[in-house]
Scaffold this motif. Structure first.
Motif, PDB file in Angstrom:
ATOM      1  N   LEU A 199      19.571   7.490 -36.506  1.00 45.58           N
ATOM      2  CA  LEU A 199      19.896   8.547 -35.885  1.00 45.58           C
ATOM      3  C   LEU A 199      20.553   9.076 -37.086  1.00 45.58           C
ATOM      4  O   LEU A 199      20.463  10.695 -36.795  1.00 45.58           O
ATOM      5  CB  LEU A 199      20.549   8.699 -34.610  1.00 45.58           C
ATOM      6  CG  LEU A 199      20.420  10.152 -33.138  1.00 45.58           C
ATOM      7  CD1 LEU A 199      18.453  10.362 -33.171  1.00 45.58           C
ATOM      8  CD2 LEU A 199      21.084   9.018 -32.475  1.00 45.58           C
ATOM      9  N   ASP A 200      21.619   9.008 -37.328  1.00 44.77           N
ATOM     10  CA  ASP A 200      22.249   9.808 -37.804  1.00 44.77           C
ATOM     11  C   ASP A 200      21.822  10.410 -39.011  1.00 44.77           C
ATOM     12  O   ASP A 200      22.129  11.561 -39.715  1.00 44.77           O
ATOM     13  CB  ASP A 200      23.709   9.187 -38.225  1.00 44.77           C
ATOM     14  CG  ASP A 200      25.126   8.701 -36.828  1.00 44.77           C
ATOM     15  OD1 ASP A 200      24.795   9.816 -36.481  1.00 44.77           O
ATOM     16  OD2 ASP A 200      25.543   8.195 -36.889  1.00 44.77           O
ATOM     17  N   SER A 201      20.744   9.508 -39.468  1.00 43.92           N
ATOM     18  CA  SER A 201      20.163  10.120 -41.143  1.00 43.92           C
ATOM     19  C   SER A 201      19.157  11.862 -40.553  1.00 43.92           C
ATOM     20  O   SER A 201      18.621  11.725 -42.004  1.00 43.92           O
ATOM     21  CB  SER A 201      19.758   8.627 -42.078  1.00 43.92           C
ATOM     22  OG  SER A 201      20.524   8.051 -41.948  1.00 43.92           O
ATOM     23  N   LEU A 202      19.005  10.996 -39.545  1.00 38.68           N
ATOM     24  CA  LEU A 202      17.141  11.582 -39.492  1.00 38.68           C
ATOM     25  C   LEU A 202      17.323  13.446 -39.116  1.00 38.68           C
ATOM     26  O   LEU A 202      18.441  13.830 -39.243  1.00 38.68           O
ATOM     27  CB  LEU A 202      16.897  11.848 -38.219  1.00 38.68           C
ATOM     28  CG  LEU A 202      16.061  10.286 -37.530  1.00 38.68           C
ATOM     29  CD1 LEU A 202      15.868  10.278 -35.908  1.00 38.68           C
ATOM     30  CD2 LEU A 202      14.737   9.807 -38.162  1.00 38.68           C
ATOM     31  N   LYS A 203      17.010  14.271 -39.532  1.00 37.55           N
ATOM     32  CA  LYS A 203      16.809  15.725 -40.348  1.00 37.55           C
ATOM     33  C   LYS A 203      15.568  16.386 -39.406  1.00 37.55           C
ATOM     34  O   LYS A 203      14.230  15.519 -39.087  1.00 37.55           O
ATOM     35  CB  LYS A 203      16.528  15.951 -41.482  1.00 37.55           C
ATOM     36  CG  LYS A 203      17.744  15.058 -42.609  1.00 37.55           C
ATOM     37  CD  LYS A 203      17.647  15.550 -43.878  1.00 37.55           C
ATOM     38  CE  LYS A 203      16.663  14.856 -44.704  1.00 37.55           C
ATOM     39  NZ  LYS A 203      16.515  13.456 -44.450  1.00 37.55           N
ATOM     40  N   PRO A 204      15.412  17.122 -38.870  1.00 39.19           N
ATOM     41  CA  PRO A 204      13.871  17.692 -39.067  1.00 39.19           C
ATOM     42  C   PRO A 204      13.108  18.000 -39.423  1.00 39.19           C
ATOM     43  O   PRO A 204      12.615  17.813 -41.064  1.00 39.19           O
ATOM     44  CB  PRO A 204      14.379  19.507 -38.793  1.00 39.19           C
ATOM     45  CG  PRO A 204      15.965  19.773 -39.046  1.00 39.19           C
ATOM     46  CD  PRO A 204      16.355  18.534 -39.719  1.00 39.19           C
ATOM     47  N   LYS A 205      11.571  17.478 -38.882  1.00 41.73           N
ATOM     48  CA  LYS A 205      10.675  17.028 -39.564  1.00 41.73           C
ATOM     49  C   LYS A 205      10.078  15.738 -40.346  1.00 41.73           C
ATOM     50  O   LYS A 205       9.191  15.343 -40.104  1.00 41.73           O
ATOM     51  CB  LYS A 205      10.545  18.366 -40.315  1.00 41.73           C
ATOM     52  CG  LYS A 205      10.436  19.715 -39.829  1.00 41.73           C
ATOM     53  CD  LYS A 205       9.464  20.164 -41.023  1.00 41.73           C
ATOM     54  CE  LYS A 205       9.348  21.959 -40.188  1.00 41.73           C
ATOM     55  NZ  LYS A 205       9.129  22.813 -41.362  1.00 41.73           N
ATOM     56  N   ASP A 206      11.489  14.913 -39.417  1.00 44.37           N
ATOM     57  CA  ASP A 206      11.106  13.253 -40.294  1.00 44.37           C
ATOM     58  C   ASP A 206      10.651  12.871 -38.851  1.00 44.37           C
ATOM     59  O   ASP A 206      10.181  13.078 -38.221  1.00 44.37           O
ATOM     60  CB  ASP A 206      12.668  12.854 -40.635  1.00 44.37           C
ATOM     61  CG  ASP A 206      13.153  13.439 -41.802  1.00 44.37           C
ATOM     62  OD1 ASP A 206      12.455  13.146 -42.700  1.00 44.37           O
ATOM     63  OD2 ASP A 206      14.676  12.754 -41.719  1.00 44.37           O
ATOM     64  N   TYR A 207       9.488  11.387 -39.647  1.00 38.58           N
ATOM     65  CA  TYR A 207       9.158  11.204 -38.655  1.00 38.58           C
ATOM     66  C   TYR A 207       9.095   9.482 -38.258  1.00 38.58           C
ATOM     67  O   TYR A 207      10.935   9.271 -39.574  1.00 38.58           O
ATOM     68  CB  TYR A 207       7.458  10.759 -39.654  1.00 38.58           C
ATOM     69  CG  TYR A 207       6.667  11.775 -39.827  1.00 38.58           C
ATOM     70  CD1 TYR A 207       5.364  12.426 -38.239  1.00 38.58           C
ATOM     71  CD2 TYR A 207       6.294  12.507 -40.069  1.00 38.58           C
ATOM     72  CE1 TYR A 207       4.535  13.061 -38.277  1.00 38.58           C
ATOM     73  CE2 TYR A 207       5.964  14.088 -40.396  1.00 38.58           C
ATOM     74  CZ  TYR A 207       4.956  14.052 -39.744  1.00 38.58           C
ATOM     75  OH  TYR A 207       3.745  14.601 -39.330  1.00 38.58           O
ATOM     76  N   ILE A 208       9.325   8.798 -37.331  1.00 42.32           N
ATOM     77  CA  ILE A 208       9.559   7.728 -36.966  1.00 42.32           C
ATOM     78  C   ILE A 208       9.188   6.683 -36.228  1.00 42.32           C
ATOM     79  O   ILE A 208       8.857   7.056 -35.336  1.00 42.32           O
ATOM     80  CB  ILE A 208      11.128   7.993 -36.841  1.00 42.32           C
ATOM     81  CG1 ILE A 208      12.099   6.555 -36.418  1.00 42.32           C
ATOM     82  CG2 ILE A 208      11.074   9.281 -35.675  1.00 42.32           C
ATOM     83  CD1 ILE A 208      13.362   6.361 -35.912  1.00 42.32           C
ATOM     84  N   PHE A 209       8.427   5.999 -37.355  1.00 43.24           N
ATOM     85  CA  PHE A 209       8.147   5.148 -36.287  1.00 43.24           C
ATOM     86  C   PHE A 209       8.632   3.693 -35.640  1.00 43.24           C
ATOM     87  O   PHE A 209       9.875   3.350 -36.570  1.00 43.24           O
ATOM     88  CB  PHE A 209       6.917   4.213 -37.234  1.00 43.24           C
ATOM     89  CG  PHE A 209       5.870   4.416 -38.083  1.00 43.24           C
ATOM     90  CD1 PHE A 209       5.577   6.034 -37.929  1.00 43.24           C
ATOM     91  CD2 PHE A 209       5.421   3.720 -39.330  1.00 43.24           C
ATOM     92  CE1 PHE A 209       5.196   6.728 -38.502  1.00 43.24           C
ATOM     93  CE2 PHE A 209       3.981   4.980 -40.141  1.00 43.24           C
ATOM     94  CZ  PHE A 209       3.796   6.017 -39.420  1.00 43.24           C
ATOM     95  N   ILE A 210       8.115   3.347 -34.349  1.00 44.72           N
ATOM     96  CA  ILE A 210       9.125   2.858 -33.314  1.00 44.72           C
ATOM     97  C   ILE A 210       8.113   1.438 -33.365  1.00 44.72           C
ATOM     98  O   ILE A 210       7.250   1.335 -32.257  1.00 44.72           O
ATOM     99  CB  ILE A 210       9.910   3.456 -32.718  1.00 44.72           C
ATOM    100  CG1 ILE A 210      10.306   4.924 -33.050  1.00 44.72           C
ATOM    101  CG2 ILE A 210      10.145   2.610 -31.521  1.00 44.72           C
ATOM    102  CD1 ILE A 210      10.513   5.521 -31.540  1.00 44.72           C
TER     103      ILE A 210
END
Length: 249
Positions: free
Chosen positions: A92-103
């Motif tokens: 979460l601390d690394s996420l930036k706007p427009k990043d994608y995350i697969f869960i």
């Protein structure tokens, strides 16, 4: 004449500088893709000799250099233990706007014998998925939910039997309620396993007799984790489904 020459040099320097700036900006625009999940998605050590792969491990090769893949999936983790160990906060601390995350969780959330990993699918598991989605969105990132890949679990009649219970259904429910893209890897991998058949599907997983593979000298029969072939096919299934849903990196 001297002034004209100086003017030409000035224009040339401006063009070169602009080109360098454009190149730098382009490199910064590469898409970042984060993965969180369990061993079926995780990177495996010693890829030269190790016959096992996670399907997330194959994504960099399939996506090419335009996407930076940050695979934070870890063997043995459930949605609960991934949070408790601080792994989610790190992502979460690394996420930036427009990043994608697969869960993708579920395999280890169903471990009833382990209080550090088990989650009730309808309560804690659902809450954890909702947390991942909402907190990723708070960083203006794009979460995508995946159901667990199926296990190779054929009965004596050659019928593939589900082992995940309610977890894939709850994942689908969360995706619908929160309007999150959903990739039904359970369905896609069920279809894949069935298409390969009872015997042929062994090549998708880890089936080695003693002495057959130096990395598994005692042999192994593992119907959950993936071989290089299996992981590559699952990764491609995921990307194909994303394209069908018009999700492009």
């Amino acid at each position: 004449m001297k002034n004209i020459f100086q003017w030409i040099l000035f224009v040339f320097s401006v063009v070169v500088s602009a080109q360098k700036h454009e190149t730098t900006d382009h490199s910064q625009e590469k898409t970042c893709l984060y993965l969180i999940g369990d061993s079926t998605m995780a990177n495996k050590p010693d890829p030269t000799n190790n016959p096992e792969r996670g399907w997330g491990q194959m994504l960099p090769e399939l996506l090419g250099e335009s996407v930076h893949v940050h695979n934070h999936a870890v063997n043995g983790r459930s949605s609960r233990s991934f949070i408790a160990e601080g792994r989610w906060q790190k992502v979460l601390d690394s996420l930036k706007p427009k990043d994608y995350i697969f869960i993708q969780f579920g395999h280890n959330d169903q471990k009833r014998q382990d209080s550090s990993r088990y989650t009730n699918p309808y309560t804690q598991y659902r809450y954890n998925l909702e947390r991942f989605v909402k907190e990723a969105r708070s960083k203006e990132a794009f979460p995508i939910l995946f159901s667990s890949i199926t296990r190779r679990n054929f009965n004596e009649n050659g019928v593939l039997i589900d082992t995940h219970g309610a977890y894939p259904l709850v994942t689908r429910m969360v995706a619908k309620d929160l309007k999150v893209p959903f990739i039904d890897l359970q369905l896609l991998t069920e279809q894949m396993e069935i298409s390969y058949g009872v015997e042929g599907s062994k090549k998708l997983h880890l089936h080695f007799a003693p002495g057959e593979n130096p990395h598994r000298p005692n042999g192994i029969v593992d119907n959950t984790h993936l071989s290089v072939i299996g992981a590559t096919l699952v990764a491609q299934l995921a990307l194909d489904e994303l394209e069908k849903q018009h999700i492009k990196f």
